[in-house]
Design a protein around this motif. Structure first.
Motif, PDB file in Angstrom:
ATOM      1  N   MET A  98       5.139 -46.670  31.646  1.00 17.83           N
ATOM      2  CA  MET A  98       6.593 -46.317  32.309  1.00 17.83           C
ATOM      3  C   MET A  98       7.279 -47.588  31.846  1.00 17.83           C
ATOM      4  O   MET A  98       8.496 -47.197  30.847  1.00 17.83           O
ATOM      5  CB  MET A  98       6.856 -46.057  33.486  1.00 17.83           C
ATOM      6  CG  MET A  98       5.932 -44.611  33.828  1.00 17.83           C
ATOM      7  SD  MET A  98       5.927 -44.622  35.709  1.00 17.83           S
ATOM      8  CE  MET A  98       7.656 -43.570  36.052  1.00 17.83           C
ATOM      9  N   VAL A  99       7.350 -48.715  31.769  1.00 14.14           N
ATOM     10  CA  VAL A  99       7.808 -50.161  30.982  1.00 14.14           C
ATOM     11  C   VAL A  99       8.265 -49.893  29.977  1.00 14.14           C
ATOM     12  O   VAL A  99       9.348 -50.163  29.675  1.00 14.14           O
ATOM     13  CB  VAL A  99       7.534 -50.980  31.788  1.00 14.14           C
ATOM     14  CG1 VAL A  99       8.306 -52.588  31.438  1.00 14.14           C
ATOM     15  CG2 VAL A  99       7.688 -51.542  33.670  1.00 14.14           C
ATOM     16  N   ARG A 100       7.344 -49.735  29.522  1.00 16.53           N
ATOM     17  CA  ARG A 100       7.119 -50.120  27.464  1.00 16.53           C
ATOM     18  C   ARG A 100       7.795 -48.611  27.174  1.00 16.53           C
ATOM     19  O   ARG A 100       9.251 -48.722  26.394  1.00 16.53           O
ATOM     20  CB  ARG A 100       5.713 -49.758  27.427  1.00 16.53           C
ATOM     21  CG  ARG A 100       4.607 -50.829  26.633  1.00 16.53           C
ATOM     22  CD  ARG A 100       3.641 -51.221  26.743  1.00 16.53           C
ATOM     23  NE  ARG A 100       3.089 -49.312  26.877  1.00 16.53           N
ATOM     24  CZ  ARG A 100       1.346 -49.743  27.822  1.00 16.53           C
ATOM     25  NH1 ARG A 100       1.358 -50.924  28.211  1.00 16.53           N
ATOM     26  NH2 ARG A 100       1.098 -48.476  27.852  1.00 16.53           N
ATOM     27  N   ASN A 101       7.701 -47.218  27.659  1.00 20.39           N
ATOM     28  CA  ASN A 101       8.563 -46.300  27.331  1.00 20.39           C
ATOM     29  C   ASN A 101      10.124 -46.743  27.498  1.00 20.39           C
ATOM     30  O   ASN A 101      10.716 -46.610  26.647  1.00 20.39           O
ATOM     31  CB  ASN A 101       8.406 -45.029  28.218  1.00 20.39           C
ATOM     32  CG  ASN A 101       6.747 -44.900  27.725  1.00 20.39           C
ATOM     33  OD1 ASN A 101       6.383 -44.593  26.818  1.00 20.39           O
ATOM     34  ND2 ASN A 101       6.311 -43.251  28.819  1.00 20.39           N
ATOM     35  N   LEU A 102      10.293 -47.269  29.104  1.00 18.97           N
ATOM     36  CA  LEU A 102      11.938 -47.992  28.875  1.00 18.97           C
ATOM     37  C   LEU A 102      12.006 -48.880  27.660  1.00 18.97           C
ATOM     38  O   LEU A 102      13.663 -49.106  27.497  1.00 18.97           O
ATOM     39  CB  LEU A 102      12.154 -48.376  30.553  1.00 18.97           C
ATOM     40  CG  LEU A 102      12.104 -47.042  31.364  1.00 18.97           C
ATOM     41  CD1 LEU A 102      11.914 -48.248  32.365  1.00 18.97           C
ATOM     42  CD2 LEU A 102      12.714 -46.443  31.313  1.00 18.97           C
ATOM     43  N   ARG A 103      11.624 -49.789  27.563  1.00 21.16           N
ATOM     44  CA  ARG A 103      11.567 -50.953  26.832  1.00 21.16           C
ATOM     45  C   ARG A 103      12.260 -50.332  25.222  1.00 21.16           C
ATOM     46  O   ARG A 103      12.730 -50.607  24.249  1.00 21.16           O
ATOM     47  CB  ARG A 103      10.928 -52.331  26.891  1.00 21.16           C
ATOM     48  CG  ARG A 103      10.862 -53.419  25.744  1.00 21.16           C
ATOM     49  CD  ARG A 103       9.369 -54.211  26.315  1.00 21.16           C
ATOM     50  NE  ARG A 103       9.279 -54.275  27.797  1.00 21.16           N
ATOM     51  CZ  ARG A 103       9.963 -55.626  28.437  1.00 21.16           C
ATOM     52  NH1 ARG A 103      11.200 -55.953  27.820  1.00 21.16           N
ATOM     53  NH2 ARG A 103      10.038 -55.980  29.406  1.00 21.16           N
ATOM     54  N   HIS A 104      10.791 -49.537  24.934  1.00 20.13           N
ATOM     55  CA  HIS A 104      11.092 -49.391  23.343  1.00 20.13           C
ATOM     56  C   HIS A 104      12.042 -47.898  23.321  1.00 20.13           C
ATOM     57  O   HIS A 104      12.836 -48.227  22.486  1.00 20.13           O
ATOM     58  CB  HIS A 104       9.794 -47.938  23.421  1.00 20.13           C
ATOM     59  CG  HIS A 104       8.481 -48.605  23.409  1.00 20.13           C
ATOM     60  ND1 HIS A 104       8.049 -49.341  22.372  1.00 20.13           N
ATOM     61  CD2 HIS A 104       7.132 -47.662  23.453  1.00 20.13           C
ATOM     62  CE1 HIS A 104       6.832 -50.080  21.696  1.00 20.13           C
ATOM     63  NE2 HIS A 104       6.404 -48.999  22.821  1.00 20.13           N
ATOM     64  N   PHE A 105      12.969 -47.454  24.202  1.00 19.30           N
ATOM     65  CA  PHE A 105      14.309 -46.244  24.703  1.00 19.30           C
ATOM     66  C   PHE A 105      15.058 -47.652  24.103  1.00 19.30           C
ATOM     67  O   PHE A 105      16.334 -47.266  22.994  1.00 19.30           O
ATOM     68  CB  PHE A 105      14.004 -45.983  25.521  1.00 19.30           C
ATOM     69  CG  PHE A 105      15.761 -45.589  25.821  1.00 19.30           C
ATOM     70  CD1 PHE A 105      15.913 -44.199  25.104  1.00 19.30           C
ATOM     71  CD2 PHE A 105      16.884 -45.781  26.083  1.00 19.30           C
ATOM     72  CE1 PHE A 105      17.133 -42.982  25.252  1.00 19.30           C
ATOM     73  CE2 PHE A 105      18.026 -45.553  26.166  1.00 19.30           C
ATOM     74  CZ  PHE A 105      17.866 -44.060  26.286  1.00 19.30           C
ATOM     75  N   PHE A 106      15.140 -48.803  24.698  1.00 21.32           N
ATOM     76  CA  PHE A 106      16.463 -49.931  24.546  1.00 21.32           C
ATOM     77  C   PHE A 106      16.318 -50.860  22.946  1.00 21.32           C
ATOM     78  O   PHE A 106      17.171 -51.215  22.556  1.00 21.32           O
ATOM     79  CB  PHE A 106      16.489 -50.568  25.846  1.00 21.32           C
ATOM     80  CG  PHE A 106      17.256 -50.127  26.395  1.00 21.32           C
ATOM     81  CD1 PHE A 106      18.660 -49.144  26.680  1.00 21.32           C
ATOM     82  CD2 PHE A 106      16.590 -49.371  28.585  1.00 21.32           C
ATOM     83  CE1 PHE A 106      19.130 -48.569  28.250  1.00 21.32           C
ATOM     84  CE2 PHE A 106      16.750 -49.015  29.065  1.00 21.32           C
ATOM     85  CZ  PHE A 106      18.733 -48.238  29.116  1.00 21.32           C
ATOM     86  N   THR A 107      15.071 -50.579  22.257  1.00 24.72           N
ATOM     87  CA  THR A 107      14.477 -51.836  21.458  1.00 24.72           C
ATOM     88  C   THR A 107      15.228 -51.114  20.163  1.00 24.72           C
ATOM     89  O   THR A 107      15.052 -51.235  19.048  1.00 24.72           O
ATOM     90  CB  THR A 107      13.530 -52.016  21.530  1.00 24.72           C
ATOM     91  OG1 THR A 107      12.477 -51.175  21.749  1.00 24.72           O
ATOM     92  CG2 THR A 107      13.428 -52.766  22.878  1.00 24.72           C
ATOM     93  N   ARG A 108      15.305 -49.607  20.047  1.00 24.77           N
ATOM     94  CA  ARG A 108      15.128 -48.598  19.066  1.00 24.77           C
ATOM     95  C   ARG A 108      16.836 -48.941  18.374  1.00 24.77           C
ATOM     96  O   ARG A 108      16.077 -48.733  17.300  1.00 24.77           O
ATOM     97  CB  ARG A 108      14.875 -47.498  19.289  1.00 24.77           C
ATOM     98  CG  ARG A 108      13.866 -45.890  18.391  1.00 24.77           C
ATOM     99  CD  ARG A 108      13.450 -44.926  18.875  1.00 24.77           C
ATOM    100  NE  ARG A 108      14.518 -44.164  20.340  1.00 24.77           N
ATOM    101  CZ  ARG A 108      13.996 -43.169  21.012  1.00 24.77           C
ATOM    102  NH1 ARG A 108      12.267 -43.539  21.634  1.00 24.77           N
ATOM    103  NH2 ARG A 108      14.766 -42.753  21.506  1.00 24.77           N
ATOM    104  N   GLY A 109      17.137 -49.250  19.196  1.00 22.46           N
ATOM    105  CA  GLY A 109      18.054 -49.230  17.959  1.00 22.46           C
ATOM    106  C   GLY A 109      18.334 -50.198  18.561  1.00 22.46           C
ATOM    107  O   GLY A 109      18.239 -50.947  19.154  1.00 22.46           O
TER     108      GLY A 109
END
Length: 255
Positions: free
Chosen positions: A221-232
């Motif tokens: 879940m933490v990785r998914n959140l990190r991916h979300f904010f680093t994708r753009g």
């Protein structure tokens, strides 16, 4: 003559192609052509046998400030006179009429024109009358033809539009504008450190409220959140707003 207040302070940008209008019919079209030329950094305008003579007040009224191009324009009686001092001439042609010549797209033509001017050669771009375009005798004076790859069922362009396409392609041959960029105004793209600071804030509050209570799922879940904010490319201003959102949500509910 009215409408000649000097306009924009337009100056030639190095060795640029000469735009040659052959037998133009309307002064208004000459004015809008000058406007299109200025957009693409073209300055030199020549007129061959304009129907109503030259100069014409109405041209200045439609030039939108490209007055200096009109003031510097020169008129000629024949195409031969207009191209006599040029080394290469390209002619725009919607329908090649049984002529054996190289046919280029606007982009390909602009690239070749840029290469020729870089060698110090003088080049010209020839455009025909509004109704019929260039005739065979006109095109016989050209080294190559330029044909725009437009909708084959509707290829109608007015004179200024035809000039604008070539002016734009000419400008692009040396334009360094990135094909995509993020407009951030007064803020900036967040650094990795700023993003990590936000992630610590977010995770701390998610732990506190129990959202990440499942220990097995927590890392994913933490990785998914990190991916979300680093994708753009999140900006610093956006992170500050999100910090405020998280802080506010962590407070007890107000009535």
């Amino acid at each position: 003559m009215t409408g000649r207040d000097g306009g924009a302070d337009l100056q030639p940008l190095g060795n640029t192609p000469v735009v040659i209008l052959v037998r133009p019919q309307l002064a208004e079209n000459i004015g809008t052509t000058a406007r299109a030329m200025a957009n693409g950094g073209l300055f030199h305008l020549r007129l061959v046998a304009p129907r109503d003579g030259w100069p014409q007040d109405r041209a200045w009224r439609t030039a939108s400030g490209a007055d200096r191009i009109l003031e510097a324009a020169t008129a000629y009686e024949t195409v031969d006179d207009a191209v006599a001092d040029l080394h290469h001439v390209f002619a725009t042609c919607p329908r090649p009429r049984h002529i054996v010549k190289p046919v280029l797209t606007a982009r390909g033509g602009a690239v070749e024109l840029r290469a020729a001017t870089a060698r110090g050669l003088k080049v010209g771009l020839m455009f025909g009358p509004e109704r019929a375009g260039l005739d065979n005798e006109d095109m016989a004076r050209a080294d190559a033809l330029i044909r725009y790859p437009l909708n084959p069922s509707f290829m109608s362009l007015n004179l200024a539009q035809a000039v604008m396409i070539m002016a734009y392609e000419w400008w692009l041959t040396e334009d360094a504008t990135p094909s995509r960029e993020l407009m951030t105004n007064e803020t900036h793209v967040a650094t990795k450190g700023e993003l990590e600071n936000f992630m610590r804030h977010l995770i701390r509050e998610l732990d506190s409220c129990g959202f990440l209570r499942n220990e097995q799922k927590r890392p994913g879940m933490v990785r998914n959140l990190r991916h979300f904010f680093t994708r753009g490319e999140v900006t610093e201003q956006e992170l500050r707003t999100l910090h405020g959102v998280i802080t506010e949500l962590s407070h007890p509910r107000r009535g």
